[in-house]
Design an enzyme around this catalytic site. Structure first.
Site, short mmCIF file in Angstrom:
data_model
loop_
_atom_site.label_atom_id
_atom_site.label_comp_id
_atom_site.label_asym_id
_atom_site.label_seq_id
_atom_site.Cartn_x
_atom_site.Cartn_y
_atom_site.Cartn_z
N LEU D 225 0.82 -1.22 0.00
CA LEU D 225 0.00 0.00 0.00
C LEU D 225 0.86 1.28 0.00
CD1 LEU D 225 -2.91 1.17 0.22
CD2 LEU D 225 -2.56 1.21 2.70
N ASP D 226 0.58 2.18 -0.94
CA ASP D 226 1.23 3.49 -1.00
C ASP D 226 2.76 3.40 -1.11
OD1 ASP D 226 -1.25 4.69 -0.77
OD2 ASP D 226 -1.14 4.84 1.40
N ALA D 227 3.24 2.28 -1.61
CA ALA D 227 4.69 2.08 -1.66
C ALA D 227 5.21 1.89 -3.09
CB ALA D 227 5.08 0.89 -0.80
#
Lengths: 282, 282, 282, 282
Positions: D225-227
């Site tokens: 996530l969000d990486a």
């Protein structure tokens, strides 16, 4: 051994291919290549860095480049060997923020130049030259003595074999007598986002106009005041709550950073001047 | 119940104390107070938001404020009740980015205005007015018909009781006949960081000059072209690698954001105009 | 004679009115007033500058303020007389850009502090202290000697009556033994936009993550590493073409400007710390 | 006829020379060439635009490129013909600012894509799809129905032959079942300057931390996530005076501009993903 080549010439097909092929034949490994085409002007620009495993014969390389490529494509070009330190003269007046910024970078090895001397029309900043042990020449300038003063400056510049000049808030206008000797090699910092507020007292003019952004511009000096090719600009937000004094204070930080960046770009051979504009390679 | 009061008057001692005391007596709780003194001009500015637990008699409050404070301090002041939606007319020409930005904010309840109509000298953007179901008046403007066109515009503005006008890239210059009816109430977006590149084709001029930063400026319209009080400015970096087309494309994003911010500030009663400058409260 | 008053207290109605009335009674002319209410925390903040035509009895003013206002509103407050220069100690390690920036501002009269001494765990920057003729104490720090080193530091800080400490890229972590003596009075510069990349080697971490923006953060030091109240932040754009070395070089310019701005804000009494956050007055 | 070629491969000497020579032989005029070497990873990246006077046989060109260059240098490469419009699906939830920004650019011809449909887990934004006459599929997502919902999404994506997906504030986390089908082809906007404040409620976290800058980040979606690889970031200044609501409001402008820029870069074939980072050509 590393070489940097800067080229500009009329745009035509095949240049990149020819140049990279040429470098390849000398067993050069291209570690940087950037090019730009000004379509309106029909001009091609290129900057290339190449590493060579073995020492190569520079003068032969140059001769061959000139003969096999440059003449063919009508190139204006220059070649720079890594590690050459250009000689940079600094002109100042009374403000110290730009010169402090330049000298602290110079002193810490961040700015790779030699600084043979500092020139000023005032004695005020001699203490900074002393702090950094750089010769300081005090050459006063009045309406009457300007011609004489510039002659002295030119002598010094010649004597020390200076490559380029930085006007670090030097509050005098250079005459063409000096500018013509250092075309595209005098860097000035102007305390506005040019072309807004050219000329004297830009912070006062900005305050008067009520702008919400102030700026600084570093450019090569040409005969027309504050109209030379722009190298670097930056801005900062202001508001109604800021006085002219605040503008000046905020502006100082812009000025010194913008000037130092422009000097770094010049020293790293990342600028090409053309049609009163600059190509700035990354 | 919440009131916002905007004041400016000759600077003198005791104003804040008097005003806050006055509000306090009406059992108002001050939730925002910001003030500014233009020392050169000797003018005091203040914006104050106050919440009142109980409904108060506004007309009485106004009368009392005028009599006890305003006359004494020679204030110019205005009072705004929370929730009042100003009526905003939009003038456009052919570019759609600013109007789309305004209407999408309006439609989502971010921009608290009523939009009685859109005026344009072209038919091109009617489809957007239709998308948002807002009346669209096509009033062509030529050299010959300009006077007549402005009369029609003024009629519409009067009929719909419009409070202020937004020129969302309306490519026509308004005459003083319109401007005089809406002093400090016409907001324009100019596609440069004024005062650089006033007038026509600023992106072309910026490209020609070789600037490294382009900008946009939102300002109140005055009789002198692009010279009115600046509300908001922003800039973005450009380089030699950007064409005029790139400037225009990057500029679009600046223009729409800068214009919308300026409109929001106006609607939130956060602007005071004075001496062709603005005080913008936070 | 000019006084600056900083206040924070539980939010309630009437504070501004009372304070301005109080100042007014002393024939003070308020030249700056800004206030802020943290609605979630229910706390009121205010900064006020006032000019007094006649010299007033400060200790009496303070007593009266405490008795008539502070106790009533449960204020935490401080009063500062214009022209007081705080004593600022600088801690450095091996990087010179931040200390050069601070000292050149100090030397030119832009930063109104006294600098009784510089402390470092290395000898490297002694030459800069010498350039500016400021005492330089070399206190090496190892795991074993850290406790002893901090004792020496505290002795110096006490001896010279230091008001606040600037960690100008001091690469050591201070223990609570030092921090507790200077609560909200130690200013650090961290080379990332916190809370991203707290801790060691932020530029390496930023490079690894592939961010397009790098930053610097100045904050008050608290027990938790890089987690204290943020005073100032700034960022600059980077791209894939920049190496870690480029990040570090670009970061240097951010770090020095951000740190100097934070120090200026602290010195101008424009900061209030509350709930691990700052209120920064304009 | 114009072709854009994107290449990455192990770094070695002679690539630029070989590729430009190859294009030259097809009588292509190189109008753009930029390259980058990730020295740590030992990878070479290149983007090249070339104009061909005469129509060339694309499939033959591709075959020849593959055989003569790609295999030799172990290139991963792609070739794009000018004017091809990729098919872009938009996923939204309830926020309308990003989708309005994308659709207004699409509608005005600024964003050169086809948009076969919009998917949402809510009915709220159907009216916008209607405004722009784009099919809107309402696929509710709950814990229980997520698997089923993603199957429906995948069916639609397949049916319409979608090239890439834009998550325009789609508040759901996609499972790897969807991500794996569109590797490096799902673009998300996250409302913080990543890696700060990953995950839910970043504006609340930013407010809590007391940052002076907030940001937005557009990135390719990966399993974590969000990486994923960052395409574009931007920030804006905030202060203590801004509430969470203000953060959200200022953030909206960042989010929509940052997302639209990222989408434009993707559509213009200016992105290469490598080692969870991006190379973004200018």
């Amino acid at each position: 051994m590393k070489l940097t080549i800067l080229i500009h010439c009329p745009d035509q097909s095949g240049i990149i291919s020819s140049v990279t092929h040429f470098v390849h034949e000398y067993k050069g490994n291209i570690i940087y290549l950037d090019q730009h085409v000004d379509k309106e002007a029909g001009v091609f620009f290129m900057r290339l860095e190449s590493e060579f495993e073995n020492e190569i014969d520079i003068s032969f390389f140059k001769q061959s480049f000139e003969k096999n490529l440059a003449q063919n494509y009508k190139m204006k070009w220059s070649l720079h060997r890594d590690g050459e330190k250009p000689k940079m003269a600094i002109f100042v007046s009374k403000y110290n923020h730009c010169i402090y910024d330049l000298l602290s970078r110079y002193h810490s090895g961040e700015l790779l130049v030699d600084i043979p001397f500092i020139v000023s029309n005032h004695q005020d900043l001699k203490y900074i030259a002393d702090q950094f042990q750089i010769p300081y020449y005090h050459i006063p300038v009045t309406k009457q003595t300007k011609t004489l003063a510039e002659e002295k400056q030119l002598e010094l510049l010649k004597e020390y074999n200076v490559d380029f000049i930085v006007l670090a808030r030097y509050m005098q206008i250079l005459s063409s007598k000096v500018i013509d000797v250092f075309p595209k090699r005098i860097i000035n910092i102007h305390h506005s986002f040019l072309p807004a507020f050219a000329g004297a007292k830009p912070y006062h003019a900005a305050f008067e106009r009520g702008v919400k952004i102030i700026g600084a511009t570093s450019h090569y000096v040409t005969a027309e005041l504050d109209a030379g090719p722009i190298i670097e600009q930056d801005v900062t937000a202001v508001s109604h709550s800021h006085s002219i004094k605040d503008f000046i204070s905020k502006g100082r930080d812009l000025e010194k950073i913008v000037l130092s960046r422009a000097v770094q770009l010049h020293v790293a051979r990342k600028t090409i001047v053309y049609n009163n504009k600059t190509v700035i390679f990354s």
